[in-house]
Design a protein around this motif. Structure first.
Motif, PDB file in Angstrom:
ATOM      1  N   SER A  85       0.832  -1.204   0.000  1.00 49.06           N
ATOM      2  CA  SER A  85       0.000   0.000   0.000  1.00 49.06           C
ATOM      3  C   SER A  85       0.868   1.257   0.000  1.00 49.06           C
ATOM      4  O   SER A  85       0.495   2.270  -0.596  1.00 49.06           O
ATOM      5  CB  SER A  85      -0.963  -0.004   1.190  1.00 49.06           C
ATOM      6  N   LYS A  86       2.026   1.193   0.643  1.00 48.02           N
ATOM      7  CA  LYS A  86       2.940   2.341   0.627  1.00 48.02           C
ATOM      8  C   LYS A  86       3.527   2.559  -0.769  1.00 48.02           C
ATOM      9  O   LYS A  86       3.689   3.695  -1.205  1.00 48.02           O
ATOM     10  CB  LYS A  86       4.071   2.129   1.642  1.00 48.02           C
ATOM     11  N   ILE A  87       3.860   1.486  -1.451  1.00 48.44           N
ATOM     12  CA  ILE A  87       4.359   1.625  -2.828  1.00 48.44           C
ATOM     13  C   ILE A  87       3.277   2.224  -3.713  1.00 48.44           C
ATOM     14  O   ILE A  87       3.545   2.980  -4.639  1.00 48.44           O
ATOM     15  CB  ILE A  87       4.854   0.265  -3.359  1.00 48.44           C
ATOM     16  N   GLY A  88       2.025   1.884  -3.402  1.00 50.81           N
ATOM     17  CA  GLY A  88       0.902   2.600  -4.001  1.00 50.81           C
ATOM     18  C   GLY A  88       0.476   2.116  -5.362  1.00 50.81           C
ATOM     19  O   GLY A  88       0.441   0.913  -5.639  1.00 50.81           O
ATOM     20  N   GLU A  89       0.121   3.051  -6.226  1.00 47.73           N
ATOM     21  CA  GLU A  89      -0.504   2.735  -7.512  1.00 47.73           C
ATOM     22  C   GLU A  89       0.241   1.687  -8.332  1.00 47.73           C
ATOM     23  O   GLU A  89      -0.411   0.829  -8.959  1.00 47.73           O
ATOM     24  CB  GLU A  89      -0.681   4.012  -8.331  1.00 47.73           C
ATOM     25  N   PRO A  90       1.583   1.694  -8.372  1.00 52.19           N
ATOM     26  CA  PRO A  90       2.257   0.647  -9.163  1.00 52.19           C
ATOM     27  C   PRO A  90       1.926  -0.777  -8.714  1.00 52.19           C
ATOM     28  O   PRO A  90       2.080  -1.721  -9.488  1.00 52.19           O
ATOM     29  CB  PRO A  90       3.747   0.954  -8.949  1.00 52.19           C
ATOM     30  N   SER A  91       1.455  -0.936  -7.475  1.00 47.87           N
ATOM     31  CA  SER A  91       1.107  -2.265  -6.966  1.00 47.87           C
ATOM     32  C   SER A  91      -0.257  -2.747  -7.439  1.00 47.87           C
ATOM     33  O   SER A  91      -0.543  -3.958  -7.404  1.00 47.87           O
ATOM     34  CB  SER A  91       1.098  -2.258  -5.427  1.00 47.87           C
ATOM     35  N   VAL A  92      -1.116  -1.830  -7.870  1.00 45.55           N
ATOM     36  CA  VAL A  92      -2.533  -2.157  -8.055  1.00 45.55           C
ATOM     37  C   VAL A  92      -2.746  -3.230  -9.115  1.00 45.55           C
ATOM     38  O   VAL A  92      -3.522  -4.178  -8.912  1.00 45.55           O
ATOM     39  CB  VAL A  92      -3.357  -0.890  -8.397  1.00 45.55           C
ATOM     40  N   ALA A  93      -2.096  -3.110 -10.254  1.00 44.56           N
ATOM     41  CA  ALA A  93      -2.309  -4.079 -11.340  1.00 44.56           C
ATOM     42  C   ALA A  93      -1.972  -5.493 -10.889  1.00 44.56           C
ATOM     43  O   ALA A  93      -2.634  -6.465 -11.290  1.00 44.56           O
ATOM     44  CB  ALA A  93      -1.471  -3.694 -12.555  1.00 44.56           C
ATOM     45  N   TYR A  94      -0.963  -5.621 -10.048  1.00 48.21           N
ATOM     46  CA  TYR A  94      -0.570  -6.943  -9.551  1.00 48.21           C
ATOM     47  C   TYR A  94      -1.551  -7.440  -8.494  1.00 48.21           C
ATOM     48  O   TYR A  94      -1.871  -8.629  -8.447  1.00 48.21           O
ATOM     49  CB  TYR A  94       0.848  -6.869  -8.977  1.00 48.21           C
ATOM     50  N   LEU A  95      -2.028  -6.536  -7.649  1.00 45.82           N
ATOM     51  CA  LEU A  95      -2.980  -6.926  -6.606  1.00 45.82           C
ATOM     52  C   LEU A  95      -4.323  -7.353  -7.195  1.00 45.82           C
ATOM     53  O   LEU A  95      -4.961  -8.278  -6.691  1.00 45.82           O
ATOM     54  CB  LEU A  95      -3.173  -5.767  -5.626  1.00 45.82           C
ATOM     55  N   ILE A  96      -4.750  -6.695  -8.260  1.00 40.35           N
ATOM     56  CA  ILE A  96      -6.009  -7.076  -8.893  1.00 40.35           C
ATOM     57  C   ILE A  96      -5.954  -8.530  -9.360  1.00 40.35           C
ATOM     58  O   ILE A  96      -6.941  -9.274  -9.246  1.00 40.35           O
ATOM     59  CB  ILE A  96      -6.348  -6.121 -10.059  1.00 40.35           C
ATOM     60  N   ALA A 127      -5.919  -9.158  -0.843  1.00 41.29           N
ATOM     61  CA  ALA A 127      -5.461  -8.250  -1.901  1.00 41.29           C
ATOM     62  C   ALA A 127      -6.386  -7.041  -1.976  1.00 41.29           C
ATOM     63  O   ALA A 127      -5.933  -5.903  -2.148  1.00 41.29           O
ATOM     64  CB  ALA A 127      -5.424  -8.978  -3.237  1.00 41.29           C
ATOM     65  N   GLY A 128      -7.684  -7.293  -1.826  1.00 46.50           N
ATOM     66  CA  GLY A 128      -8.650  -6.195  -1.837  1.00 46.50           C
ATOM     67  C   GLY A 128      -8.431  -5.238  -0.685  1.00 46.50           C
ATOM     68  O   GLY A 128      -8.477  -4.013  -0.854  1.00 46.50           O
ATOM     69  N   ARG A 129      -8.180  -5.776   0.491  1.00 46.34           N
ATOM     70  CA  ARG A 129      -7.956  -4.935   1.667  1.00 46.34           C
ATOM     71  C   ARG A 129      -6.729  -4.046   1.465  1.00 46.34           C
ATOM     72  O   ARG A 129      -6.697  -2.895   1.900  1.00 46.34           O
ATOM     73  CB  ARG A 129      -7.773  -5.821   2.891  1.00 46.34           C
ATOM     74  N   THR A 130      -5.716  -4.583   0.793  1.00 41.04           N
ATOM     75  CA  THR A 130      -4.510  -3.798   0.516  1.00 41.04           C
ATOM     76  C   THR A 130      -4.830  -2.649  -0.431  1.00 41.04           C
ATOM     77  O   THR A 130      -4.349  -1.518  -0.254  1.00 41.04           O
ATOM     78  CB  THR A 130      -3.420  -4.704  -0.082  1.00 41.04           C
ATOM     79  N   MET A 131      -5.673  -2.899  -1.424  1.00 39.15           N
ATOM     80  CA  MET A 131      -6.046  -1.825  -2.354  1.00 39.15           C
ATOM     81  C   MET A 131      -6.896  -0.758  -1.680  1.00 39.15           C
ATOM     82  O   MET A 131      -6.826   0.417  -2.061  1.00 39.15           O
ATOM     83  CB  MET A 131      -6.769  -2.411  -3.567  1.00 39.15           C
ATOM     84  N   VAL A 132      -7.681  -1.138  -0.698  1.00 41.54           N
ATOM     85  CA  VAL A 132      -8.433  -0.127   0.055  1.00 41.54           C
ATOM     86  C   VAL A 132      -7.471   0.850   0.710  1.00 41.54           C
ATOM     87  O   VAL A 132      -7.720   2.066   0.743  1.00 41.54           O
ATOM     88  CB  VAL A 132      -9.344  -0.789   1.112  1.00 41.54           C
ATOM     89  N   GLN A 133      -6.352   0.337   1.218  1.00 37.17           N
ATOM     90  CA  GLN A 133      -5.363   1.211   1.834  1.00 37.17           C
ATOM     91  C   GLN A 133      -4.695   2.116   0.794  1.00 37.17           C
ATOM     92  O   GLN A 133      -4.322   3.249   1.099  1.00 37.17           O
ATOM     93  CB  GLN A 133      -4.298   0.374   2.561  1.00 37.17           C
ATOM     94  N   ILE A 134      -4.547   1.629  -0.422  1.00 36.72           N
ATOM     95  CA  ILE A 134      -3.999   2.473  -1.493  1.00 36.72           C
ATOM     96  C   ILE A 134      -4.981   3.590  -1.833  1.00 36.72           C
ATOM     97  O   ILE A 134      -4.602   4.722  -2.103  1.00 36.72           O
ATOM     98  CB  ILE A 134      -3.671   1.614  -2.733  1.00 36.72           C
ATOM     99  N   GLY A 135      -6.274   3.258  -1.827  1.00 37.30           N
ATOM    100  CA  GLY A 135      -7.298   4.279  -1.968  1.00 37.30           C
ATOM    101  C   GLY A 135      -7.572   4.714  -3.392  1.00 37.30           C
ATOM    102  O   GLY A 135      -7.613   3.908  -4.322  1.00 37.30           O
ATOM    103  N   LYS A 136      -7.752   6.008  -3.584  1.00 35.32           N
ATOM    104  CA  LYS A 136      -8.203   6.553  -4.862  1.00 35.32           C
ATOM    105  C   LYS A 136      -7.396   6.109  -6.078  1.00 35.32           C
ATOM    106  O   LYS A 136      -7.982   5.890  -7.152  1.00 35.32           O
ATOM    107  CB  LYS A 136      -8.233   8.081  -4.797  1.00 35.32           C
ATOM    108  N   PRO A 137      -6.064   6.004  -6.002  1.00 36.79           N
ATOM    109  CA  PRO A 137      -5.326   5.566  -7.204  1.00 36.79           C
ATOM    110  C   PRO A 137      -5.760   4.209  -7.736  1.00 36.79           C
ATOM    111  O   PRO A 137      -5.542   3.907  -8.913  1.00 36.79           O
ATOM    112  CB  PRO A 137      -3.866   5.535  -6.713  1.00 36.79           C
ATOM    113  N   ALA A 138      -6.384   3.384  -6.886  1.00 38.89           N
ATOM    114  CA  ALA A 138      -6.805   2.044  -7.334  1.00 38.89           C
ATOM    115  C   ALA A 138      -8.122   2.068  -8.107  1.00 38.89           C
ATOM    116  O   ALA A 138      -8.424   1.127  -8.855  1.00 38.89           O
ATOM    117  CB  ALA A 138      -6.928   1.118  -6.127  1.00 38.89           C
ATOM    118  N   THR A 139      -8.915   3.116  -7.949  1.00 38.59           N
ATOM    119  CA  THR A 139     -10.269   3.122  -8.500  1.00 38.59           C
ATOM    120  C   THR A 139     -10.336   2.907 -10.014  1.00 38.59           C
ATOM    121  O   THR A 139     -11.137   2.078 -10.479  1.00 38.59           O
ATOM    122  CB  THR A 139     -11.001   4.420  -8.109  1.00 38.59           C
TER     123      THR A 139
END
Length: 276
Positions: A85-96, A127-139
């Motif tokens: 979640s700290k790394i943020g948006e770059p993580s989202v594609a992998y978490l999905i 994985a979903g819970r981690t994206m919630v912490q990333i927040g808006k960039p994941a939307t």
């Protein structure tokens, strides 16, 4: 060894660390931290995850995602999630890609009981819970993923969309959710009702969303199973738009023979500010 010492020892076996534990490893290169992350010592795995998150090095994403799928130690798993979640948006594609893949805690059937808390329900998928912490960039990534053919994964994405909206006020997923709702009710996709239930629950994260009210009222006009009805009532209460139509439909369920539906209607009535 007294009781408190035993508790501390057990927590450390599960990967709990103190800030002092990190200092000896902060100068390790990313490669060394990844090696630690893959080791057998849960505390060192936690330390590696914390430092990788602080560094924000995108080279840590794949090893962290891999570790998230296998980690059994509680504190290490939390640290891995927080690092991504700290790394943020770059993580989202992998978490999905990991939605629905970690553990067996996701809902697979309609609930037996009404959810009474006012907060948005905790996302069960890791994985979903981690994206919630990333927040808006994941939307935006989640909006695109709602068109996936993998219904189980989409169900987890729906939870994340609602949770992010509830947490951040991000409303970009509202129209895609409405489209998904219209398609679900028209085509009767997901005959077990779980996808429809999760769409309805996701709307509860969108406070004061006028667009959602009429489609939700239409659901209350149909012959759906009680969990769909009580979730719709709960969501109308959470959205908190009190119109005469909402008052009429919510009020019609207050004396419902199904107890969970009745409780949901009573709670929604109170949240909407209607007089007793």
């Amino acid at each position: 060894m007294n009781f408190e010492e035993k508790k501390r020892k057990n927590r450390r076996k599960r990967g709990q660390i103190s800030p002092e534990d990190i200092s000896s490893y902060v100068d390790l290169p990313t490669e060394g931290l990844v090696e630690m992350l893959q080791g057998t010592d849960p505390q060192k795995r936690t330390i590696a995850a914390v430092i990788l998150g602080d560094l924000g090095d995108e080279r840590g994403i794949l090893p962290l995602c891999s570790a998230l799928t296998t980690e059994k130690s509680l504190y290490s798993r939390i640290a891995i999630s927080e690092a991504l979640s700290k790394i943020g948006e770059p993580s989202v594609a992998y978490l999905i890609e990991l939605l629905g893949e970690i553990g067996k805690n996701q809902e697979t059937m309609l609930p037996d009981h009404y959810f009474k808390k006012k907060s948005f329900p905790l996302v069960r998928d890791m994985a979903g819970r981690t994206m919630v912490q990333i927040g808006k960039p994941a939307t935006p990534y989640l909006i695109d993923f709602l068109e996936s053919s993998d219904e189980f994964k989409v169900q987890q994405a729906l939870d994340v969309v609602g949770a992010i909206a509830a947490k951040t006020g991000d409303r970009r997923a509202l129209n895609p959710l409405l489209t998904h709702l219209e398609r679900e009710t028209r085509d009767c996709r997901g005959s077990d009702g779980v996808t429809l239930w999760k769409i309805i629950r996701a709307f509860s994260g969108f406070k004061k969303s006028e667009k959602a009210v009429d489609p939700l009222l239409e659901i209350l006009e149909r012959d759906y199973p009680p969990p769909i009805i009580w979730e719709t009532l709960r969501t109308l209460g959470q959205i908190r738009i009190a119109t005469p139509q909402v008052r009429e439909r919510v009020g019609s369920f207050i004396n419902n023979e199904q107890p969970e539906v009745r409780v949901a209607a009573e709670n929604a009535w109170k949240l909407l500010g209607f007089a007793p």
